[in-house]
Design an enzyme around this catalytic site. Structure first.
Site, PDB file in Angstrom:
ATOM      1  N   ASP A  92       3.579  17.369   7.336  1.00 32.48           N
ATOM      2  CA  ASP A  92       3.329  16.558   8.416  1.00 32.48           C
ATOM      3  C   ASP A  92       2.567  17.102   9.508  1.00 32.48           C
ATOM      4  O   ASP A  92       3.006  18.064  10.161  1.00 32.48           O
ATOM      5  CB  ASP A  92       4.558  15.864   8.830  1.00 32.48           C
ATOM      6  N   MET A  93       1.434  16.542   9.952  1.00 33.09           N
ATOM      7  CA  MET A  93       0.614  17.221  10.824  1.00 33.09           C
ATOM      8  C   MET A  93       1.266  17.219  12.263  1.00 33.09           C
ATOM      9  O   MET A  93       1.237  17.998  13.022  1.00 33.09           O
ATOM     10  CB  MET A  93      -0.814  16.373  11.193  1.00 33.09           C
ATOM     11  N   ASN A 133       0.806  -1.198  -0.060  1.00 37.41           N
ATOM     12  CA  ASN A 133       0.061  -0.090   0.011  1.00 37.41           C
ATOM     13  C   ASN A 133       0.860   1.101   0.054  1.00 37.41           C
ATOM     14  O   ASN A 133       1.402   1.681   0.986  1.00 37.41           O
ATOM     15  CB  ASN A 133      -0.989  -0.204   1.036  1.00 37.41           C
ATOM     16  N   GLU A 169      -6.482  -1.061   5.344  1.00 42.72           N
ATOM     17  CA  GLU A 169      -6.750  -1.127   3.707  1.00 42.72           C
ATOM     18  C   GLU A 169      -5.904  -2.453   2.995  1.00 42.72           C
ATOM     19  O   GLU A 169      -6.370  -3.334   2.304  1.00 42.72           O
ATOM     20  CB  GLU A 169      -6.005  -0.100   2.984  1.00 42.72           C
ATOM     21  N   ASN A 203      -1.942  12.278   4.776  1.00 43.42           N
ATOM     22  CA  ASN A 203      -1.316  13.071   4.026  1.00 43.42           C
ATOM     23  C   ASN A 203      -2.451  13.383   2.876  1.00 43.42           C
ATOM     24  O   ASN A 203      -2.428  14.815   2.428  1.00 43.42           O
ATOM     25  CB  ASN A 203       0.020  12.722   3.539  1.00 43.42           C
ATOM     26  N   GLU A 237      -6.942   8.995  13.010  1.00 43.79           N
ATOM     27  CA  GLU A 237      -6.800   8.046  14.200  1.00 43.79           C
ATOM     28  C   GLU A 237      -6.195   8.683  15.590  1.00 43.79           C
ATOM     29  O   GLU A 237      -6.279   8.245  16.511  1.00 43.79           O
ATOM     30  CB  GLU A 237      -6.245   6.793  13.906  1.00 43.79           C
ATOM     31  N   ASN A 238      -5.047   9.482  15.212  1.00 40.91           N
ATOM     32  CA  ASN A 238      -4.186   9.731  16.048  1.00 40.91           C
ATOM     33  C   ASN A 238      -4.128  11.271  16.813  1.00 40.91           C
ATOM     34  O   ASN A 238      -3.687  11.508  17.662  1.00 40.91           O
ATOM     35  CB  ASN A 238      -2.543   9.559  15.883  1.00 40.91           C
TER      36      ASN A 238
END
Length: 399
Positions: free
Chosen positions: A282-283, A7, A384, A212, A333-334
């Site tokens: 990147d968050m 993936n 996935e 992303n 999710e984070n």
């Protein structure tokens, strides 16, 4: 049957090795920040107790180098899970864009590869990488069946009034210009998990995939009714490097100012979004910048959350109601702070997030809403890879 799932995202590579039909992987791996000198590798071997984890940070120039790292870990003399390439019977590939041609998992042939290649312009950050990974896998595992599972497939259930643009019909019939939607494998997996959790197969769901790349999908009866990404993955939400929705006149304006079409395409796909607003894509890095008092980071996070709220409102109207919001993928999710920011000011839908649950909740399906919330707020880790493995296995079983 050993099935390896690859993936590949725009800056990441996830993989899992399955012994199908078992749905538990033998190992999982994640390579992040590909293309930098600080790429991070995490390889977990799940066949031992306790789980054995290998982590390291190093320069990984591209996805080809990342795949080489994966192969070395899988076949390592001490920790490897395969003795030779022939142990792998199938390789399932996530492919972002399948156009209208592919609505199901598909055995990869030269003709299929050419179609994937023809669709490069519609998914410039992904289809070339997916194609590259297929070619490397063909050489690395020459006796394995190569299978493509397309992100666009899940969205083939959208009604025509949702996927058509208000442009001359010939542009649809002759050029295939329509909404295709993406992240379909993820949206399918988490929406099925949510419906099972709710005990409601016909649940009205809004699935929010935040990584992303970001997209949001309205789902009912397990079918996609509308989704934010469109003809390409550029449309919709604000993303790591993509602008999301923008007035098309901006493109004409930039071209009139001397930008080439290629330059505008590169600008909107690779230099915009959070990257354009903050210089960071990147968050986690943007959160650090916010903590340091960076005002550009604060504004970017407001824009990011606001765009998602707008789509939640519109998709609640599409569904004529709402049973649950689903947050998934890396940010979804984070990043508990982003979930809280998104769920604020949704009182008209009776969406009420529980801050304590949101910060500490764990589990395969995490319910982070207050007890008086009419809408469930679910955090569901996407898988996935499992979805791709299952579709690949089913295809081989019926081939």
């Amino acid at each position: 049957m050993y099935i390896l799932v690859i993936n590949a995202g725009s800056s990441s590579l996830k993989y899992q090795l399955f012994d199908m039909p078992l749905d538990k992987p033998l190992c999982t791996g994640l390579i992040e920040r590909i293309g930098t000198n600080e790429a991070f590798i995490r390889h977990k071997i799940l066949t031992v107790d306790p789980t054995q984890t290998i982590e390291r940070q190093e320069a990984i120039a591209d996805h080809s180098a990342g795949l080489q790292q994966m192969v070395e870990l899988l076949s390592d003399a001490e920790i490897g899970l395969i003795h030779s390439a022939d142990d792998i019977k199938a390789v399932g590939h996530r492919v972002v864009h399948g156009g209208e041609r592919f609505a199901n998992a598909t055995l990869i042939t030269p003709a299929v590869k050419e179609t994937i290649k023809d669709l490069f312009p519609l998914a410039p950050l992904h289809n070339p990488i997916n194609y590259q990974c297929i070619e490397i896998a063909e050489k690395t595992f020459p006796n394995a069946r190569q299978i493509a599972v397309f992100d666009t497939a899940f969205h083939q259930t959208m009604p025509e009034y949702a996927f058509r643009y208000a442009i001359p019909e010939s542009l649809y019939t002759d050029e295939g210009i329509r909404v295709y939607g993406f992240h379909g494998t993820s949206h399918k997996y988490v929406s099925e998990k949510a419906a099972a959790w709710l005990g409601k197969p016909d649940a009205k769901l809004i699935s929010i995939h935040l990584g992303n790349g970001c997209s949001i999908t309205a789902v009912q009866n397990g079918k996609s009714l509308d989704t934010s990404m469109g003809f390409s993955p550029l449309a919709g939400l604000v993303m790591g490097t993509r602008s999301g929705d923008i007035d098309p006149s901006v493109i004409f304006h930039l071209i009139a100012k001397g930008y080439s079409a290629d330059a505008v395409n590169n600008l909107l796909n690779k230099q915009s979004g959070m990257q354009g607003l903050t210089g960071l894509n990147d968050m986690r890095d943007i959160r650090k910048a916010l903590e340091a008092g960076n005002q550009a980071a604060a504004l970017a996070l407001d824009i990011y959350a606001y765009r998602i709220q707008k789509y939640i409102g519109s998709y609640a109207a599409v569904l004529n109601g709402l049973d649950a919001l689903i947050f998934t993928a890396g940010v979804g999710e984070n990043d508990s702070a982003m979930r809280e920011q998104i769920c604020a000011n949704l009182d008209f839908l009776a969406v009420y997030l529980d801050s304590d649950k949101n910060r500490v909740a764990t589990g395969d399906v995490r319910e982070v809403n207050r007890s008086d919330s009419a809408v469930k707020i679910l955090v569901i880790p996407t898988n996935e890879e499992l979805e791709i493995a299952q579709q690949s296995f089913d295809l081989l079983e019926t081939a």
